[in-house]
Write an enzyme that holds these catalytic residues in place. Structure first.
Site, PDB file in Angstrom:
ATOM      1  N   THR A   3       0.831  -1.199   0.000  1.00  0.00           N
ATOM      2  CA  THR A   3       0.000   0.000   0.000  1.00  0.00           C
ATOM      3  C   THR A   3       0.867   1.251   0.000  1.00  0.00           C
ATOM      4  O   THR A   3       1.993   1.239   0.498  1.00  0.00           O
ATOM      5  CB  THR A   3      -0.969   0.019   1.204  1.00  0.00           C
ATOM      6  OG1 THR A   3      -1.809   1.172   1.111  1.00  0.00           O
ATOM      7  CG2 THR A   3      -0.210   0.066   2.527  1.00  0.00           C
ATOM      8  N   ARG A   4       0.321   2.317  -0.576  1.00  0.00           N
ATOM      9  CA  ARG A   4       0.930   3.645  -0.510  1.00  0.00           C
ATOM     10  C   ARG A   4      -0.066   4.640   0.076  1.00  0.00           C
ATOM     11  O   ARG A   4       0.157   5.850   0.016  1.00  0.00           O
ATOM     12  CB  ARG A   4       1.388   4.105  -1.902  1.00  0.00           C
ATOM     13  CG  ARG A   4       0.271   4.189  -2.916  1.00  0.00           C
ATOM     14  CD  ARG A   4       0.776   4.656  -4.292  1.00  0.00           C
ATOM     15  NE  ARG A   4      -0.297   4.681  -5.272  1.00  0.00           N
ATOM     16  CZ  ARG A   4      -1.138   5.700  -5.428  1.00  0.00           C
ATOM     17  NH1 ARG A   4      -1.027   6.776  -4.671  1.00  0.00           N
ATOM     18  NH2 ARG A   4      -2.087   5.643  -6.341  1.00  0.00           N
ATOM     19  N   ASN A   5      -1.169   4.129   0.615  1.00  0.00           N
ATOM     20  CA  ASN A   5      -2.231   4.967   1.168  1.00  0.00           C
ATOM     21  C   ASN A   5      -2.490   4.611   2.625  1.00  0.00           C
ATOM     22  O   ASN A   5      -2.096   3.537   3.089  1.00  0.00           O
ATOM     23  CB  ASN A   5      -3.523   4.772   0.363  1.00  0.00           C
ATOM     24  CG  ASN A   5      -3.390   5.253  -1.064  1.00  0.00           C
ATOM     25  OD1 ASN A   5      -2.973   6.372  -1.305  1.00  0.00           O
ATOM     26  ND2 ASN A   5      -3.729   4.394  -2.013  1.00  0.00           N
TER      27      ASN A   5
END
Length: 573
Positions: A198-200
């Site tokens: 994930t990057r969120n």
């Protein structure tokens, strides 16, 4: 027993070269040195610690060509993303880069010697082919823009010897190398591990998705977020990691661990999904979750998706036998209010009521201070997000004026500063063209390159002030569209950016010129004078267009105040 690494051997160059540390450190001090960029540092770290196994260096031309065209290294082993070291022609000459040469790779932040590169070859890549084959070719794709606008014209390939680890000062306890996380899994007795990329920030839907994946595969969960470079505009990793830490206790005890990945994402969709799977395999995971539009950059300016929603899942499915890690495809999770549960969208019967909050809506709620319901996220997660996202009336912003000399920019900017100071609530910084030239860019001339540098400096200062909650007013001439767009992109990482085109006609600017600068330019006494002997590119998409021939300064300032107020940036009375 964790999953074997890609290629069968973990290429942990740090461990391999540790016995020779003193020797390599001494040699590194004597060699020509190359300072690496932030993206290059991310790549280097994952080569040195084995995250990019089987790579032992930056790709030479043979490996690069095969990866671009075939998704494979020259050895035939699956690898989907070019890992290259870009350099300029000037650097090649300065460092004497040629086959057999040895150079030191250094950290630009502290000049620390990190590795020695033995050059295999220096080559000029086919960037058009790389853009098309790896990323799809759309010139608006962030990786394609990087190729054409940022990456240097040559690549250097060669093997690496590790000198020192990269130094990190944040969340050090969570920065596991592949060898360290494998040891941690063994200590916990985990043999089946589902990795989640994930990057969120993560919310209830993500927790539900990962728990379902673990349950269906009788596995534990590695939450493995990217903390290197992600998509411009993403929430900073400091906030995200605090969110992940707040979320972790919501998992059943002993089910999940959190580890950070210093990856520079390319937002490469299908190619990137394969790459991500290889990286997680190298970190010991046996399963890897690939969701909808995995690692995609979203839509281009025409509203068209760069990739199909399930292209990444199709790509990893195509290579599943070679990947050596079981891919777990997942649909988007949606909330069912009548049963108070989450379910994948493809498993919801027709007619069942659903609720969802998009990323855009979440950001809007954070900006406005509106409620974020508990069915969507946990209170402790929302608390962290609100700490990093104050209400709109406390957020910084930048207003950049552009127009011909003597168009009225300075008068409007000064009047706007006074108006905002009268209102109060945030500090207000004013940058007029001549002041900036005197204080910040005194050594620059007025050719295109120097003008662009001047705007870049203004944008950098404005972005930092915007990040800290200030109102920034800048009034350079800013004649070139590309420089203005670059300024917008930089500032919008931290707050709103408004471009105001002061479209006062050139004839009026010249007629009302009391200082005689236009007359001097017409007489040839001033070179590179915008509007006379230097071009002005009309802004393509300004946020506001005003004209001092037809409007008063007071009415123009009122227009700007109404614009800012409509965006929630000014207190409402």
């Amino acid at each position: 027993m964790s999953n074997p690494p890609h290629g069968g051997v973990l290429k942990d160059l740090i461990a391999r070269d540790l016995p020779r540390h003193a020797e390599l450190e001494a040699e590194a001090e004597t060699l020509p040195a190359l300072l690496l960029s932030e993206r290059q540092l991310c790549d280097l770290e994952l080569i040195l610690n084995g995250g990019f196994s089987p790579l032992e260096g930056f790709m030479n031309q043979e490996d690069y060509n095969d990866v671009v065209k075939e998704n494979r290294l020259a050895s035939g082993l699956l690898f989907s993303m070019p890992i290259t070291l870009d350099v300029s022609e000037e650097t090649i000459s300065e460092l004497g880069l040629k086959a057999g040469a040895r150079i030191t790779l250094r950290d630009f932040r502290d000049d620390r010697n990190l590795a020695i590169l033995t050059v295999d070859d220096v080559y000029k890549p086919d960037k058009a082919l790389e853009a098309k084959e790896v990323f799809g070719g759309d010139e608006e794709h962030p990786a394609v823009k990087f190729l054409y606008e940022t990456a240097k014209e040559y690549y250097v390939g060669g093997k690496l010897e590790a000198v020192n680890k990269l130094q990190h000062y944040d969340f050090v306890d969570l920065r596991y190398s592949p060898a360290e996380i494998r040891t941690h899994f063994d200590k916990l007795g985990w043999s089946r591990v589902v990795a989640f990329q994930t990057r969120n920030p993560m919310h209830r839907a993500h927790r539900e998705l990962t728990v379902r994946a673990a349950r269906s595969h009788h596995a534990n969960v590695l939450i493995h977020p990217v903390v290197g470079l992600t998509k411009p505009g993403d929430i900073d990793h400091f906030t995200r990691v605090r969110v992940y830490k707040a979320l972790l206790p919501r998992y059943p005890n002993g089910m999940a661990v959190l580890g950070l990945l210093p990856l520079a994402m390319r937002m490469g969709g299908p190619r990137e999904a394969i790459w991500h799977a290889i990286i997680r395999k190298n970190h010991g995971a046996t399963h890897f979750i690939v969701g909808r539009d995995h690692a995609g950059p979203g839509k281009n300016s025409k509203g068209v998706d760069f990739y199909g929603p399930y292209d990444a899942q199709y790509a990893v499915e195509k290579y599943r036998d070679e990947l050596g890690i079981e891919v777990v495809p997942f649909q988007m999770m949606t909330y069912l209010p009548d049963s108070d549960e989450y379910a994948p969208v493809d498993q919801i019967p027709k007619g069942v009521r659903t609720l969802n909050i998009s990323g855009t809506e979440l950001r809007a709620r954070l900006r406005s201070g509106r409620e974020i319901p508990e069915w969507f996220s946990y209170p402790e997660v929302v608390k962290v997000l609100r700490e990093s996202h104050p209400p709109r009336s406390q957020q910084g912003f930048t207003v950049l004026f552009t127009g011909y000399p003597n168009s009225g920019k300075d008068q409007i900017a000064r009047a706007l500063q006074v108006t905002l100071n009268q209102q109060g609530g945030r500090s207000v910084s004013l940058f007029l063209g001549e002041n900036i030239r005197h204080e910040l860019s005194s050594e620059l001339g007025y050719n295109r390159e120097d003008r662009d540098k001047n705007i870049a400096r203004i944008a950098f200062v404005a972005s930092e002030l915007t990040r800290s909650g200030a109102a920034v007013i800048a009034a350079p001439i800013a004649p070139f569209e590309k420089a203005r767009q670059n300024a917008r992109e930089l500032v919008e990482k931290y707050g709103d950016f408004y471009l105001v085109h002061v479209a006062t006609p050139l004839e009026y600017c010249e007629k009302t010129d009391k200082r005689g600068i236009y007359a001097k330019a017409r007489a040839g006494e001033i070179e590179n004078f915008t509007g006379v002997n230097d071009p002005y590119e009309t802004p393509a998409k300004p946020d506001l267009v005003v004209d001092c021939e037809k409007q008063s300064v007071r009415s123009i300032v009122h227009q700007i105040i109404l614009l800012l107020e409509s965006q929630g940036l000014l207190d409402r009375f």
